[in-house]
Structures are given as C-alpha cells and as structure tokens.
Design a protein around this motif. Sequence first.
Motif, mmCIF file in Angstrom:
data_model
loop_
_atom_site.group_PDB
_atom_site.id
_atom_site.type_symbol
_atom_site.label_atom_id
_atom_site.label_comp_id
_atom_site.label_asym_id
_atom_site.label_seq_id
_atom_site.Cartn_x
_atom_site.Cartn_y
_atom_site.Cartn_z
ATOM 1 N N GLY A 210 143.049 155.221 69.708
ATOM 2 C CA GLY A 210 142.518 155.618 71.008
ATOM 3 C C GLY A 210 143.485 155.421 72.163
ATOM 4 N N LEU A 211 144.753 155.153 71.856
ATOM 5 C CA LEU A 211 145.730 154.854 72.907
ATOM 6 C C LEU A 211 145.896 155.989 73.916
ATOM 7 N N SER A 212 145.688 157.226 73.480
ATOM 8 C CA SER A 212 145.882 158.351 74.394
ATOM 9 C C SER A 212 144.857 158.331 75.525
ATOM 10 N N GLN A 213 143.800 157.529 75.367
ATOM 11 C CA GLN A 213 142.729 157.503 76.370
ATOM 12 C C GLN A 213 143.056 156.609 77.567
ATOM 13 N N ILE A 214 144.111 155.782 77.480
ATOM 14 C CA ILE A 214 144.335 154.796 78.535
ATOM 15 C C ILE A 214 145.166 155.335 79.694
ATOM 16 N N ARG A 278 153.402 151.671 75.104
ATOM 17 C CA ARG A 278 152.076 152.291 75.103
ATOM 18 C C ARG A 278 150.982 151.307 75.506
ATOM 19 N N TYR A 279 151.216 150.013 75.211
ATOM 20 C CA TYR A 279 150.242 148.995 75.625
ATOM 21 C C TYR A 279 150.936 147.648 75.615
ATOM 22 N N ARG A 280 150.510 146.765 76.541
ATOM 23 C CA ARG A 280 150.958 145.379 76.522
ATOM 24 C C ARG A 280 149.848 144.500 77.092
ATOM 25 N N GLY A 281 149.573 143.407 76.396
ATOM 26 C CA GLY A 281 148.535 142.495 76.860
ATOM 27 C C GLY A 281 147.749 141.930 75.697
ATOM 28 N N GLN A 295 159.145 157.170 68.872
ATOM 29 C CA GLN A 295 159.156 158.630 68.738
ATOM 30 C C GLN A 295 157.712 159.077 68.548
ATOM 31 N N PRO A 296 157.418 160.355 68.753
ATOM 32 C CA PRO A 296 156.032 160.813 68.627
ATOM 33 C C PRO A 296 155.424 160.460 67.270
ATOM 34 N N ASP A 297 154.159 160.004 67.313
ATOM 35 C CA ASP A 297 153.371 159.672 66.119
ATOM 36 C C ASP A 297 153.898 158.460 65.352
ATOM 37 N N THR A 298 154.730 157.644 65.986
ATOM 38 C CA THR A 298 155.216 156.407 65.365
ATOM 39 C C THR A 298 155.023 155.262 66.353
ATOM 40 N N VAL A 355 153.976 148.798 61.558
ATOM 41 C CA VAL A 355 154.455 150.143 61.881
ATOM 42 C C VAL A 355 153.391 151.146 61.458
ATOM 43 N N ARG A 356 153.094 152.073 62.362
ATOM 44 C CA ARG A 356 152.084 153.100 62.059
ATOM 45 C C ARG A 356 152.715 154.478 62.253
ATOM 46 N N GLU A 357 152.478 155.347 61.296
ATOM 47 C CA GLU A 357 152.945 156.727 61.382
ATOM 48 C C GLU A 357 151.746 157.648 61.189
ATOM 49 N N GLY A 358 151.566 158.569 62.135
ATOM 50 C CA GLY A 358 150.450 159.500 62.031
ATOM 51 C C GLY A 358 149.109 158.808 61.961
#
Length: 374
Positions: A210-214, A278-281, A295-298, A355-358
């Motif tokens: 849901g990171l795109s929502q912030i 993308r996020y810190r806290g 990079q995108p999607d990683t 590490v997360r991809e896609g």
Amino acid sequence: MIATGAALWAGAAAGESDPASAARAASAQLEQAALDLQGAKAARDRVHALTETVRAYEAGLAAMRDGLRRAATRETMLAHRLRAREGEIAQLIGVLLTIETAPPPVRMLHPQGPLGSARSGMILAEVTPALNTRAERLRHDLEEVHTLRLLQQSAARTLEQGLAGVQEARTGLSQAIADRTDLPRRFAEDPVRTAILISSTETLDGFASGLSQIAAGGEIADSQADISASKGQIALPVQGVLLHKAGEADAAGVTRSGLVVAARPRALVTSPTPATIRYRGPLLDLGNVIILEPQPDTLFILSGLAEVYGEAGQVIPEDTPVGLMGGAVPENGAILSLSGDGTGTERSETLYIEVREGGSPVDPETWFRTDKDG
C-alpha cells in the motif's frame, strides 16, 4: 582529505601482525579520525565528509578493541609461559651469575690439570651460546610483557577521546542531514494517508503493497533507475556479520524472508545503492524501519534501527546515511575490561534486511554480497 575507515583498517590489518603494533596502528587511526572531524566541519559536502569520519572512528575503535584483545591474550600467554619456566629461569640465572662472578684464575683451574681445563673450556664454549640464547629469549619475553602492559594502560585516554569523537561526529552528521535541502524528490508524503495505511495493516506485506497510497495526491513520479547490473554484488548497509540467512530459523525457531545481520551498537547504516526513500519511521513490531526503492518494483526494507534519517520521497545517492543502530556503546572501562573477550558479544544489535520484487519477498543474497564480514 578525509580518509575512509575501511582503507585505514585494511592498511593496519595488512601491515601490522603483532598485538602491540596492531594497537598502535589503531591509535593512529583514531588520531586521524579526529583530524578528519575537524576537516569535515568545514567541508562543502558535510554529509559525505561526516559519513566518512564516522566510519573512520568506527573502524579505529574496532581495531583498537581487537588490538587490545590480542595484547591481553598475548600477555596472558607470556605470563603463563614465564610462570611455567620459573625453575628453569632460576637455574639459568644461577649459572650465569656463577660464571660471571667466578674470578678468571679459578675458572682456568681444573683438578685433572691442563687437559681437564681444556676439556672444560671446550664444554663451556659449547654451552655458553645456548645459555645466551635462553637468556636473550627470556629478556625478550619480559620486555614484551612490559610493553604490552604499558600499551594497555595508555589505551584508556585514546579510547576516551575516540568514543567522544565518534559521538560528536554522529551528532554533526544528524544535523547535517536535517539541514540538507538539495536532494531531488519523487513525491511529498501525506502524513494522514501514511497514518491510515499504518493503522489498517497488520503485516509488512500489507504495508509494502500500500506504499503508493502515502503520497500527497497519490502521485509518485516515474523512475528510470536500474541497478540490475549490480545484482549479487551490493555491499550490506551496515558493517556487521551475517547471523541468519533467509528462511533460516533463529534461536526462537522463527524463520523470516530476509537476512539478520549482527552489528555494533550505534553503527552507521547507509543506503547500499542510489534509491528513493519510500518510508521511514516506526512500523508494526519492527521498530524503526526505512524502505528504499532502488528501482521500480524493488524494495529494500531495513528494520531494527534506533534512528532513521531522511524524508519519504527523497532520492538519495549511494552510501547516504539512513540511520543508526541502537544499543549503548560500551564505556571506556568496559572496553578495557573486555579486551580479552573474543566471543564477539560486542555485536549486540541486529539489522533485518528484506528485499521485495513485484510485491513478493526474494532471497536478499541474490542482491547483497554476504561473504565479507564488516
């Protein structure tokens, strides 16, 4: 010129082998770090300069602890060896004193006459070099014990200055990062949207997806970043040792999708590649977390930090500090008292790296190089 901690430590490790020399080299590292700190205060890029200074201090303190440990171990070994040879030493000293104090005419006389005197002289000529060798070895051991004890006594002031210096460098670095305004941004974080996302998710999976929502307005600028050429060769973000691999159970039997790295208290954590924050806290039960998008999607997810630097949306260069590990740095006396302890317990903090991809976790070792201890 700011000298890197890694380069200093490599030079000391390559050029110094005995404990006393290693400890002296570590002292020189800390002195150089103090000079670097003065230069970093006036550097044009204070963040970079202070980052290198913190690393120089960390390397110097680690090298000093290692040198003191080796010195303490060597002193203990020599002391045991000397105690075990007390009888031999007493006999050797007695023989040497007898030879030294006997008047020349007496040494030349022998009950069996001239032939006996000649034979005695030949025996003495053969024995004397061996006695001298043993005496020289004893003198060397005693001198080394004395040197090691003096070195350990003088280390207290050097350690005190080093611990104060690294704290000053960390404080300066934190302020320099807060003052920085020249970083590009891909988005502006919406605190309300972020709070809603955190409260509505119970897992790292849910939050990451849901990171795109912030982002304010839900808009995040496209990125053309591509670090795929570095896959498998990226350095770990903290100087430490690998405790658990992905999927490997820890002492409590818990398995995770990422790596667990043991690091020293207050160790500096840096971005291993150029990336977007993308996020810190704080997040869930993971403590302070920083999520980087190289990079995108990683995503590189780092958790377990005591402090995190930067702001969501910033695009940061490789090697940018993103936080500090927690824990309390041992005081001067504690370091000296533990100088003979080689158990590695000084690496008391753990950094979790996922590490997360896609949207799915992958083995971090496909990205990070874990064959080198820091």
